[in-house]
Design a protein around this motif. Sequence first.
Motif, PDB file in Angstrom:
ATOM      1  N   ARG A   1      44.449  47.344  34.941  1.00  0.00           N
ATOM      2  CA  ARG A   1      44.516  46.051  35.630  1.00  0.00           C
ATOM      3  C   ARG A   1      43.120  45.425  35.659  1.00  0.00           C
ATOM      4  N   TYR A   2      43.085  44.113  35.463  1.00  0.00           N
ATOM      5  CA  TYR A   2      41.785  43.449  35.424  1.00  0.00           C
ATOM      6  C   TYR A   2      41.936  41.984  35.804  1.00  0.00           C
ATOM      7  N   GLN A   3      40.784  41.348  36.075  1.00  0.00           N
ATOM      8  CA  GLN A   3      40.719  39.913  36.336  1.00  0.00           C
ATOM      9  C   GLN A   3      40.001  39.228  35.177  1.00  0.00           C
TER      10      GLN A   3
ATOM     11  N   TRP B   1      46.619  41.627  33.106  1.00  0.00           N
ATOM     12  CA  TRP B   1      45.905  40.571  33.800  1.00  0.00           C
ATOM     13  C   TRP B   1      46.563  40.303  35.154  1.00  0.00           C
ATOM     14  N   VAL B   2      45.765  40.331  36.240  1.00  0.00           N
ATOM     15  CA  VAL B   2      46.310  40.110  37.581  1.00  0.00           C
ATOM     16  C   VAL B   2      45.818  38.797  38.190  1.00  0.00           C
TER      17      VAL B   2
ATOM     18  N   ASP C   1      34.523  40.541  41.558  1.00  0.00           N
ATOM     19  CA  ASP C   1      35.218  41.357  40.567  1.00  0.00           C
ATOM     20  C   ASP C   1      34.948  42.839  40.783  1.00  0.00           C
TER      21      ASP C   1
ATOM     22  N   SER D   1      36.686  44.212  43.842  1.00  0.00           N
ATOM     23  CA  SER D   1      38.097  44.520  43.583  1.00  0.00           C
ATOM     24  C   SER D   1      38.244  45.840  42.853  1.00  0.00           C
ATOM     25  N   ALA D   2      37.297  46.150  41.975  1.00  0.00           N
ATOM     26  CA  ALA D   2      37.343  47.431  41.279  1.00  0.00           C
ATOM     27  C   ALA D   2      37.045  48.582  42.238  1.00  0.00           C
TER      28      ALA D   2
ATOM     29  N   GLN E   1      41.853  47.571  43.624  1.00  0.00           N
ATOM     30  CA  GLN E   1      42.790  46.483  43.337  1.00  0.00           C
ATOM     31  C   GLN E   1      42.909  46.244  41.840  1.00  0.00           C
ATOM     32  N   ILE E   2      41.849  46.555  41.103  1.00  0.00           N
ATOM     33  CA  ILE E   2      41.857  46.516  39.646  1.00  0.00           C
ATOM     34  C   ILE E   2      41.174  47.792  39.164  1.00  0.00           C
ATOM     35  N   ASP E   3      41.248  48.051  37.856  1.00  0.00           N
ATOM     36  CA  ASP E   3      40.732  49.312  37.337  1.00  0.00           C
ATOM     37  C   ASP E   3      39.327  49.218  36.755  1.00  0.00           C
TER      38      ASP E   3
END
Length: 356
Positions: free
Chosen positions: A42-44, A69-70, A79, A82-83, A87-89
């Motif tokens: 998962r990523y932004q 893509w989130v 960013d 969130s990692a 929330q993202i990887d």
Amino acid sequence: MTTLNASTRRQFLTLLGLSAVAVSCGTTATGAPGKDQTKTLRYQGWAGQVTLPELAEDLGYLEDVKLKWVGNTISGPQDIQSAATGQIDFGGAFNGAVVKLAANKAPIKAVISYYGSDKGAYNGYYVLDDSPIRSAHDLVGKKVGMNTLGAHAEALLDTYLERSGLSQGQVGKVEPLVVPPVNTEQSLRKRQIEVAVLGGILRDKALAKGGIRPLFTDYQLLGAFSAGTYVMTDRFLAQNPDTARTFVTGVGRAIEWSRSTPRKEVIARMTDIVKKRGRNEEADPLQYWKSFGVAETAGRITGKELQLWIDWLAKRGDIQKDQVTLSELYTNEFNANRGGGAPSASPSSSAAKSGS
């Protein structure tokens, strides 16, 4: 390692948009790698831009690893927050922001450089052609518009002012302001700010219109350097080492592909990616793309690109040097590229090692 007092810790977290609860999430690297390693990351993204992981996936360099893509991010610090909180990887930011996050004991490691400054990719500090500003001393009492505070643009501004011989009192009278990147050029032309920090596509579009000139650029100031890294949590690296290795190695190969491929072909590829992903965004600005600006082969991290900002943050009093151990801040273990973007032998299944 020195322990932060409560007040200082809150200051750091506020700069990064973090809460104490958020930083404490997922801090333990538990679990062993196995056959159930995730194959979806998962990523932004960034509106109107193609990130290196997106390019790597399109080129087939991520093999069986897929990106999910989130949404789009608003800044590097957001960013990597969130990692860090799961929330993202993976997330990417200016290396000074990575250092700040690590200073707050966030369980992260930088795994590969993904952007920087060179003769084609750089941030410039621009004034109007008729501006009286000609030197660093002329910035005292002036407003400098940038995308976010406490990150790349402010760090380079401080470095420029200090190297130009301004006292701390004078530096404190230069006012950095947050201005959305899409509005920065307009704010300068309307004289709402005296200096605009512009990079990439937005810089080149502004220069094409004319009427502005550079006061300095980060490339002029520091030469070619890698400025930001992608980070992953210790927990993710420990549980998904093969996936991490495929991802990091693939991104490194994409960096080298972008260097060795004619610019027109790179732009055509990225334009096609934007059109295919269907996010209702404009692809035309990609015509201004020149380089990702990564200094080292395949984005391998040397340590100097992080140490520079450890020293800067310590000098500002934002951290104490012993709050961050450089060798624990990054790893090249998952980057199988050695030279020219060619991956080395089979992936390792060991957990993350620091500073390799």
